[in-house]
Enzyme design. Structure first.
Site, PDB file in Angstrom:
ATOM      1  N   ASN A   9       1.036  -1.021   0.036  1.00 60.60           N
ATOM      2  CA  ASN A   9      -0.518  -0.027   0.398  1.00 60.60           C
ATOM      3  C   ASN A   9       0.952   1.372  -0.184  1.00 60.60           C
ATOM      4  OD1 ASN A   9      -1.694   2.251   0.471  1.00 60.60           O
ATOM      5  ND2 ASN A   9      -2.227   0.912   2.347  1.00 60.60           N
ATOM      6  N   TRP A  10       0.662   1.869  -1.219  1.00 59.96           N
ATOM      7  CA  TRP A  10       1.837   3.301  -1.261  1.00 59.96           C
ATOM      8  C   TRP A  10       0.865   4.326  -0.547  1.00 59.96           C
ATOM      9  CZ3 TRP A  10       3.656   2.618  -6.898  1.00 59.96           C
ATOM     10  CH2 TRP A  10       4.117   0.982  -7.589  1.00 59.96           C
ATOM     11  N   LYS A  11       0.620   4.623  -0.348  1.00 60.93           N
ATOM     12  CA  LYS A  11      -0.750   5.263   0.108  1.00 60.93           C
ATOM     13  C   LYS A  11      -0.282   7.130  -0.497  1.00 60.93           C
ATOM     14  CE  LYS A  11      -0.151   3.118   4.704  1.00 60.93           C
ATOM     15  NZ  LYS A  11       0.074   3.251   6.605  1.00 60.93           N
ATOM     16  N   HIS A 107      -9.578   1.209   5.420  1.00 61.77           N
ATOM     17  CA  HIS A 107      -7.998   1.503   5.461  1.00 61.77           C
ATOM     18  C   HIS A 107      -8.159   3.164   7.066  1.00 61.77           C
ATOM     19  CE1 HIS A 107      -3.921   2.809   6.703  1.00 61.77           C
ATOM     20  NE2 HIS A 107      -3.840   1.592   5.952  1.00 61.77           N
ATOM     21  N   GLU A 109      -6.541   4.843   8.062  1.00 64.99           N
ATOM     22  CA  GLU A 109      -6.730   6.705   7.075  1.00 64.99           C
ATOM     23  C   GLU A 109      -7.786   7.104   7.273  1.00 64.99           C
ATOM     24  OE1 GLU A 109      -2.451   5.180   5.324  1.00 64.99           O
ATOM     25  OE2 GLU A 109      -1.364   4.886   7.356  1.00 64.99           O
ATOM     26  N   GLU A 179      -4.925  -4.829  10.689  1.00 65.13           N
ATOM     27  CA  GLU A 179      -4.070  -3.911  10.954  1.00 65.13           C
ATOM     28  C   GLU A 179      -4.528  -3.073  12.356  1.00 65.13           C
ATOM     29  OE1 GLU A 179      -2.191  -2.603   6.448  1.00 65.13           O
ATOM     30  OE2 GLU A 179      -4.214  -1.069   7.192  1.00 65.13           O
ATOM     31  N   GLY A 185       2.994   2.438  10.609  1.00 61.42           N
ATOM     32  CA  GLY A 185       4.208   3.941  10.326  1.00 61.42           C
ATOM     33  C   GLY A 185       4.388   3.945  11.417  1.00 61.42           C
ATOM     34  N   SER A 224       3.988  -1.818  10.214  1.00 64.09           N
ATOM     35  CA  SER A 224       5.158  -2.392  10.856  1.00 64.09           C
ATOM     36  C   SER A 224       5.636  -3.272   9.857  1.00 64.09           C
ATOM     37  CB  SER A 224       5.515  -1.656  12.129  1.00 64.09           C
ATOM     38  OG  SER A 224       5.402  -0.136  12.028  1.00 64.09           O
ATOM     39  N   GLY A 245       3.348  -0.829   4.507  1.00 72.16           N
ATOM     40  CA  GLY A 245       2.884   0.044   3.683  1.00 72.16           C
ATOM     41  C   GLY A 245       4.356   0.723   3.421  1.00 72.16           C
ATOM     42  N   GLY A 246       5.242   1.462   4.636  1.00 70.12           N
ATOM     43  CA  GLY A 246       6.618   1.663   4.117  1.00 70.12           C
ATOM     44  C   GLY A 246       7.366   1.508   2.961  1.00 70.12           C
TER      45      GLY A 246
HETATM   46  P1  13P Z   1       3.533   0.780   7.248  1.00 73.78           P
HETATM   47  O1  13P Z   1       3.876  -0.994   6.893  1.00 73.78           O
HETATM   48  O2  13P Z   1       3.998   1.424   6.835  1.00 73.78           O
HETATM   49  O3  13P Z   1       3.050   0.676   9.245  1.00 73.78           O
HETATM   50  O4  13P Z   1       1.905   0.671   7.526  1.00 73.78           O
HETATM   51  C1  13P Z   1       0.842   0.346   6.987  1.00 73.78           C
HETATM   52  C2  13P Z   1      -0.133   0.090   6.479  1.00 73.78           C
HETATM   53  O5  13P Z   1      -1.098   0.668   6.572  1.00 73.78           O
HETATM   54  C3  13P Z   1      -1.010  -0.793   5.128  1.00 73.78           C
HETATM   55  O6  13P Z   1      -1.553  -0.491   5.072  1.00 73.78           O
END
Ligand code: 13P
Length: 264
Positions: A9-11, A107, A109, A179, A185, A224, A245-246
């Site tokens: 997930n590149w956000k 998600h 967010e 999640e 994050g 993470s 994510g990251g």
């Molecule tokens: P991180 O891997 O950056 O913690 O993000 C997880 C995430 O929200 C994937 O959707």
């Protein structure tokens, strides 16, 4: 044989140029590995979820890759109406136009920053299923909820809302992504046991809600996930993959997570 799902997930990251570079580096490296994986008795499904503005670049870049190694393409959100006066929104037919097969929904967010309630997310899950795309349904508790011993209540509420009115056949087509909000994050992943506990609980509840004890259910863990913890998390019985994510933003680290499983 356990099938593993590795989703990135590149956000709100990755412009067109960065997307093309990712495909060049990641696709090129992975090429050849499906045969290697099959020989080891493993299967893997990889998908990336760029921002809307990079979907065209991703679709274009994937045309240069060996078909067997192209990651599935997904979007990070969608609106359930097919078209019309919905300023700022993107429809399912628009995503299909770019070859999207998956859509992340719910998600944390979207839930916390943009105030998306359970009912809206449930409507999106239905529309995505109706369109024969795969909803990647995210859920999980905040730190305050975990510390207040509310984890299972919250997870149960979110899953019940998403599955309300869905048939067993539909429930099976959803990819579920646990999640925990406190792990997203923050660099502080859930331990493999914490993640296993909630993923196992989720599978049991989803089967109960669908009324089918033997139904296959795919549950990913996100929060993470990094090259150094992926192997342990992915080895847990109730965890079918990772929503990253990251660490999915660089071909290098995403590839290391891929290899943590492939070489496991
Ligand atoms: P991180 O891997 O950056 O913690 O993000 C997880 C995430 O929200 C994937 O959707």
């Amino acid at each position: 044989m356990k099938k593993i799902y590795l989703y990135g997930n590149w956000k709100m990251n990755m412009n067109r140029e960065e997307t093309e570079k990712f495909y060049k580096d990641f696709g090129g490296q992975v090429a050849g590995d499906p045969a290697l994986l099959a020989a080891m008795g493993k299967t893997l499904e990889v998908a990336v979820f760029p921002p809307f503005t990079s979907l065209a670049a991703a679709e274009g870049a994937s045309k240069n890759l060996d078909k067997r190694t192209v990651p599935f393409l997904g979007a990070q959100n969608v609106y359930f109406e097919p078209k019309g006066a919905f300023t700022g929104e993107i429809s399912i037919p628009m995503l299909k136009d770019f070859g999207c097969a998956h859509v992340i929904l719910g998600h944390s967010e979207r839930r916390t920053i943009f105030g998306e309630p359970d009912e809206l997310i449930a409507g999106k899950v239905k529309a995505v299923l109706d369109a024969a795309l795969v909803p990647v349904f995210c859920y999980g508790e905040t730190l305050a909820e975990r510390e207040g011993d509310k984890t299972f209540d919250v997870v149960s509420r979110q899953l019940r809302a998403a599955l309300s009115g869905r048939t067993p056949g539909e429930a099976e087509k959803i990819v579920y992504a646990y999640e925990p909000v406190w792990a997203i994050g923050t660099g502080k992943s859930a331990t493999s046991n914490e993640a296993q506990e909630v993923c196992a609980y989720s599978k049991k509840l989803i089967r109960e809600l669908a009324g089918s004890a033997a139904m296959p259910v795919v549950v990913l863990y996100g929060g993470s996930v990094k090259p150094d913890n992926a192997k342990e998390l992915l080895s847990m019985e109730a965890i079918d993959g990772a929503l990253v994510g990251g660490a999915s933003l660089k071909a290098d680290s995403f590839l290391q997570i891929y290899k943590a499983y492939a070489n496991n």
